[in-house]
Design a protein around this motif. Structure first.
Motif, PDB file in Angstrom:
ATOM      1  N   CYS A 206       1.523  -1.577   0.097  1.00  0.00           N
ATOM      2  CA  CYS A 206      -0.207   0.699   0.431  1.00  0.00           C
ATOM      3  C   CYS A 206       0.922   1.510   0.045  1.00  0.00           C
ATOM      4  O   CYS A 206       1.871   1.182   0.277  1.00  0.00           O
TER       5      CYS A 206
ATOM      6  N   GLY B 171       1.451   3.180   2.123  1.00  0.00           N
ATOM      7  CA  GLY B 171       2.045   3.566   3.852  1.00  0.00           C
ATOM      8  C   GLY B 171       3.069   2.742   3.666  1.00  0.00           C
ATOM      9  O   GLY B 171       4.683   3.152   4.061  1.00  0.00           O
ATOM     10  N   VAL B 172       3.352   1.729   3.163  1.00  0.00           N
ATOM     11  CA  VAL B 172       4.130   0.690   3.004  1.00  0.00           C
ATOM     12  C   VAL B 172       5.413   1.346   2.072  1.00  0.00           C
ATOM     13  O   VAL B 172       6.823   1.168   2.408  1.00  0.00           O
TER      14      VAL B 172
ATOM     15  N   CYS C  18       2.725   6.111   9.030  1.00  0.00           N
ATOM     16  CA  CYS C  18       1.046   6.047   8.060  1.00  0.00           C
ATOM     17  C   CYS C  18       1.029   7.173   8.076  1.00  0.00           C
ATOM     18  O   CYS C  18       0.465   7.622   9.590  1.00  0.00           O
TER      19      CYS C  18
ATOM     20  N   LEU D 168      -1.925   7.749   7.128  1.00  0.00           N
ATOM     21  CA  LEU D 168      -3.968   7.180   7.834  1.00  0.00           C
ATOM     22  C   LEU D 168      -3.744   7.182   9.308  1.00  0.00           C
ATOM     23  O   LEU D 168      -4.374   6.923   9.875  1.00  0.00           O
ATOM     24  N   VAL D 169      -2.220   6.903  10.029  1.00  0.00           N
ATOM     25  CA  VAL D 169      -2.655   6.154  11.087  1.00  0.00           C
ATOM     26  C   VAL D 169      -2.468   7.624  11.768  1.00  0.00           C
ATOM     27  O   VAL D 169      -2.525   7.550  13.009  1.00  0.00           O
TER      28      VAL D 169
ATOM     29  N   THR E 238      -6.312   1.131  11.794  1.00  0.00           N
ATOM     30  CA  THR E 238      -7.000   0.887  10.383  1.00  0.00           C
ATOM     31  C   THR E 238      -6.958  -0.568   9.392  1.00  0.00           C
ATOM     32  O   THR E 238      -7.471  -0.560   8.543  1.00  0.00           O
ATOM     33  N   THR E 239      -6.258  -1.439   9.948  1.00  0.00           N
ATOM     34  CA  THR E 239      -6.212  -2.825   9.602  1.00  0.00           C
ATOM     35  C   THR E 239      -7.476  -4.177   9.804  1.00  0.00           C
ATOM     36  O   THR E 239      -6.770  -5.507   9.970  1.00  0.00           O
TER      37      THR E 239
ATOM     38  N   CYS F 154      -8.370   1.315   6.301  1.00  0.00           N
ATOM     39  CA  CYS F 154      -7.615   2.838   5.704  1.00  0.00           C
ATOM     40  C   CYS F 154      -8.158   1.813   4.127  1.00  0.00           C
ATOM     41  O   CYS F 154      -8.550   0.534   3.964  1.00  0.00           O
ATOM     42  N   TYR F 155      -7.563   2.313   3.078  1.00  0.00           N
ATOM     43  CA  TYR F 155      -8.111   2.475   1.874  1.00  0.00           C
ATOM     44  C   TYR F 155      -7.749   1.037   1.291  1.00  0.00           C
ATOM     45  O   TYR F 155      -8.851   0.534   0.548  1.00  0.00           O
ATOM     46  N   ALA F 156      -6.498   0.717   1.605  1.00  0.00           N
ATOM     47  CA  ALA F 156      -5.837  -0.557   0.845  1.00  0.00           C
ATOM     48  C   ALA F 156      -6.766  -2.004   1.817  1.00  0.00           C
ATOM     49  O   ALA F 156      -6.630  -2.454   1.178  1.00  0.00           O
ATOM     50  N   THR F 157      -6.916  -1.806   2.932  1.00  0.00           N
ATOM     51  CA  THR F 157      -7.295  -2.701   3.428  1.00  0.00           C
ATOM     52  C   THR F 157      -8.316  -2.946   3.283  1.00  0.00           C
ATOM     53  O   THR F 157      -8.812  -4.306   2.584  1.00  0.00           O
TER      54      THR F 157
ATOM     55  N   ALA G 146      -0.833  -6.040   3.143  1.00  0.00           N
ATOM     56  CA  ALA G 146      -0.018  -4.361   2.300  1.00  0.00           C
ATOM     57  C   ALA G 146       0.911  -4.154   2.480  1.00  0.00           C
ATOM     58  O   ALA G 146       1.746  -3.694   1.801  1.00  0.00           O
TER      59      ALA G 146
HETATM   60  S1  SF4 Z   1      -2.430  -1.056   5.382  1.00  0.00           S
HETATM   61 FE1  SF4 Z   1      -3.364   1.025   5.437  1.00  0.00          FE
HETATM   62  S2  SF4 Z   1      -3.389   2.166   7.051  1.00  0.00           S
HETATM   63 FE2  SF4 Z   1      -1.352   0.013   7.464  1.00  0.00          FE
HETATM   64  S3  SF4 Z   1       0.169   1.297   5.853  1.00  0.00           S
HETATM   65 FE3  SF4 Z   1      -1.270   0.826   4.679  1.00  0.00          FE
HETATM   66  S4  SF4 Z   1      -1.995   2.368   3.716  1.00  0.00           S
HETATM   67 FE4  SF4 Z   1      -1.814   2.606   5.806  1.00  0.00          FE
END
Ligand code: SF4
Length: 320
Positions: free
Chosen positions: A15, A17-18, A99, A101-102, A167-168, A197-200, A268
């Motif tokens: 994702c 964030g990673v 991240c 989003l966190v 978020t996950t 989050c959007y990726a989850t 992710a």
């Molecule tokens: S899984 Fe979501 S909250 Fe976690 S690092 Fe990726 S985008 Fe960010």
């Protein structure tokens, strides 16, 4: 029934964030003097951590292991204010890979606590993200992970209660927990949409759709990765056989018996190379077709932390 086809989930794997967190460590290795310290696993993936360790990164569990004045990267899962204070007291140079989003969830916790709310955090006890978020307002927060726990909640003022989420988490389970909270506390407030989050969300929706077409779904990810574990659960709930694998070497021949279509996805924090190795393994076992199974397009990108971006720019200027 022989193996015929591989469905490859899209989106899958890293994702935004990673990507950002891994980039941060690679750039920091280049810009700063070694050793570079990273507090906790930068992301929850064994392969990513081993690769960065081989490049000279020192992963530590606690800032006690970091010498004064050194450079330390905080992981994508975030840290509590207490950790930030400790870093300041040791005069550490901090590069924050939390991240965004966190961070958003942390800021919501601070706001609700400041306004005198009791905050119900929905999340998994002991997960690093939860430890960091709880640390923002420990006196105001209570952690739950199931609907059953809602019955035991007893806030001082049931008109001033808020919820936040890790978020996950599983989208469906979290919605059920929030609905139960709303039944018990009709005045409860929370973020406009839950903070999963959007990726989850995208990876879970993709695996649910893929399970309608594949008898077996393999999820590439490490055992301590929350969002990867949720993908296995979602696939199973949707009727497929599903397993979490670190890489292709974990695949058992017996899983493939009687399976015509195998779905492959990745959490992710799992790198694409591991997914491709799984695909090659399945091709060698008879899968003649590999099809991407696209459920949505992702186009999310997060900027580098300002202090790292500025140090990188300075370093590049000096080199030219
Ligand atoms: S899984 Fe979501 S909250 Fe976690 S690092 Fe990726 S985008 Fe960010």
């Amino acid at each position: 029934m022989p193996l015929e086809k591989v469905l490859l989930a899209k989106p899958r794997g890293f994702c935004a964030g990673v990507v950002r967190a891994v980039d941060i460590v690679n750039i920091a290795l280049d810009v700063y003097e070694k050793p570079l310290y990273v507090r906790k696993e930068i992301v929850h993936n064994r392969h990513v951590v081993e690769e960065l360790r081989a490049k000279g990164t020192v992963f530590v569990d606690s800032l006690l292991e970091v010498p004064s004045g050194a450079t330390v990267v905080f992981s994508a899962h975030g840290v509590s204010p207490e950790v930030r204070e400790k870093a300041k007291a040791k005069n550490l140079k901090v590069i924050d890979a939390t991240c965004p989003l966190v961070t958003k969830v942390h800021l919501e916790a601070v706001k609700y606590a400041r306004d005198g709310f009791t905050i119900v955090l929905i999340g998994h006890k002991g997960h690093e993200e939860v430890v960091g978020t709880m640390g923002e307002a420990p006196q105001h927060m209570v952690l739950i992970s199931s609907r059953e726990e809602v019955a035991h909640l007893n806030p001082p003022d049931s008109n001033r209660i808020a919820y936040l989420t890790q978020t996950t988490l599983s989208l469906d389970e979290t919605r059920e927990i929030i609905a139960t909270l709303r039944q018990k506390f009709p005045h409860i407030v929370g973020p406009p949409s839950e903070d999963i989050c959007y990726a989850t969300q995208n990876r879970q929706e993709s695996v649910q759709a893929m399970a309608r077409h594949a008898g077996l779904i393999l999820v590439v990810g490490s055992g301590n990765s929350s969002n990867s574990n949720r993908l296995v659960e979602e696939a199973q709930k949707s009727g497929a056989q599903s397993y979490l694998i670190d890489d292709y070497r974990n695949i058992q021949e017996s899983w493939l018996e009687g399976v015509r279509v195998v779905g492959v996805t990745a959490g992710a924090s799992a790198p694409e190379i591991l997914v491709q190795q799984v695909v090659e393994h399945l091709k060698a076992r008879g899968a003649a077709t590999v099809e991407e199974f696209e459920t949505t397009k992702e186009n999310v990108h997060f900027a580098l932390p300002p202090n790292l971006a500025s140090d990188l720019e300075t370093r590049n200027r000096v080199r030219t």
